[in-house]
Motif scaffolding. Structure first.
Motif, short mmCIF file in Angstrom:
data_model
loop_
_atom_site.label_atom_id
_atom_site.label_comp_id
_atom_site.label_asym_id
_atom_site.label_seq_id
_atom_site.Cartn_x
_atom_site.Cartn_y
_atom_site.Cartn_z
N ALA A 164 35.18 -67.35 22.38
CA ALA A 164 36.12 -68.24 21.72
C ALA A 164 35.47 -68.74 20.44
N ALA A 165 36.27 -68.85 19.38
CA ALA A 165 35.75 -69.27 18.09
C ALA A 165 36.47 -70.53 17.63
N LEU A 166 35.69 -71.42 17.07
CA LEU A 166 36.23 -72.66 16.52
C LEU A 166 35.74 -72.79 15.08
N ASP A 167 36.69 -72.80 14.13
CA ASP A 167 36.27 -72.90 12.74
C ASP A 167 36.21 -74.36 12.30
N THR A 168 35.81 -74.59 11.06
CA THR A 168 35.60 -75.96 10.58
C THR A 168 36.91 -76.73 10.41
N GLN A 169 38.04 -76.02 10.43
CA GLN A 169 39.34 -76.69 10.35
C GLN A 169 39.90 -77.02 11.75
N GLY A 170 39.12 -76.69 12.78
CA GLY A 170 39.58 -76.97 14.13
C GLY A 170 40.47 -75.90 14.73
#
Length: 203
Positions: A164-170
């Motif tokens: 699972a990936a979480l970017d800086t924009q949520g």
């Protein structure tokens, strides 16, 4: 813009909570990643809105990966060893990022020592190991949580189930794998792609 379009950073970290209990688990995960030279699999990608896209994944170290989406989805993500490229054939758009700037570098860079910035995510399921990687010096790279199932048939005894990936924009995107095949011959030609900005040109 069609709603299925996703930023590359979002494609690249949190599957269901998972993982193990001993201090050796992080070492085991590092060993499993190091033993993964190539892989093919079917993937299901779920975005933050619950929309699911399917396709096939091809991986080859160092730095090569391809997400080939299902028929009718005009998207392609491919890593050529140096950069990750996001291609949207519907609007003839191409975007590129250094692989080192992506959480996928955890899987694609054989020299990366994840013990410096990764941790085991506690879980009550002893058959599953989940490892979260996050570099505090580069928060812009986002977070990735790799999920493994303990399996003697997989490299290092851990079968990569997805991430699972979480970017800086949520934005959170989950990749679930099935029909994994490890360390099989994969030709470099599998990572070529057609540049929509110049018809007929291969890169």
């Amino acid at each position: 813009m069609p709603k299925y379009l996703l930023p590359l950073a979002a494609l690249v970290a949190v599957v269901a909570p998972a993982a193990a209990q001993t201090g050796n688990d992080l070492t085991a995960a590092q060993r499993a990643i190091a033993g993964l030279d190539s892989m093919t699999a079917t993937f299901a990608q779920t975005d933050r809105n619950g929309q699911v896209l399917n396709g096939t994944l091809t991986l080859k170290k160092p730095g090569k990966i391809r997400f080939q989406y299902q028929k009718g989805v005009p998207l392609l993500i491919v890593g050529d060893g140096k950069a990750l490229t996001f291609v949207d054939y519907s609007v003839k758009q191409v975007q590129r990022w250094p692989i080192g700037n992506s959480p996928l570098g955890v899987l694609l860079d054989p020299s990366r020592d994840i013990s410096r910035y990764a941790k085991v995510v506690p879980s009550s399921n002893p058959g599953v190991l989940s490892v979260e990687a996050y570099d505090p010096k580069h928060p812009e790279y986002g977070r990735i949580t790799l999920v493994f199932a303990r399996s003697a048939a997989a490299p290092g005894g851990l079968m990569l189930q997805g991430w699972a990936a979480l970017d800086t924009q949520g934005n959170r995107t989950t990749i679930r794998l099935s029909d994994q095949k490890f360390n099989i011959p994969v030709a470099d030609s599998a990572f070529r792609w057609v540049d929509p900005r110049k018809q007929g040109r291969s890169s």
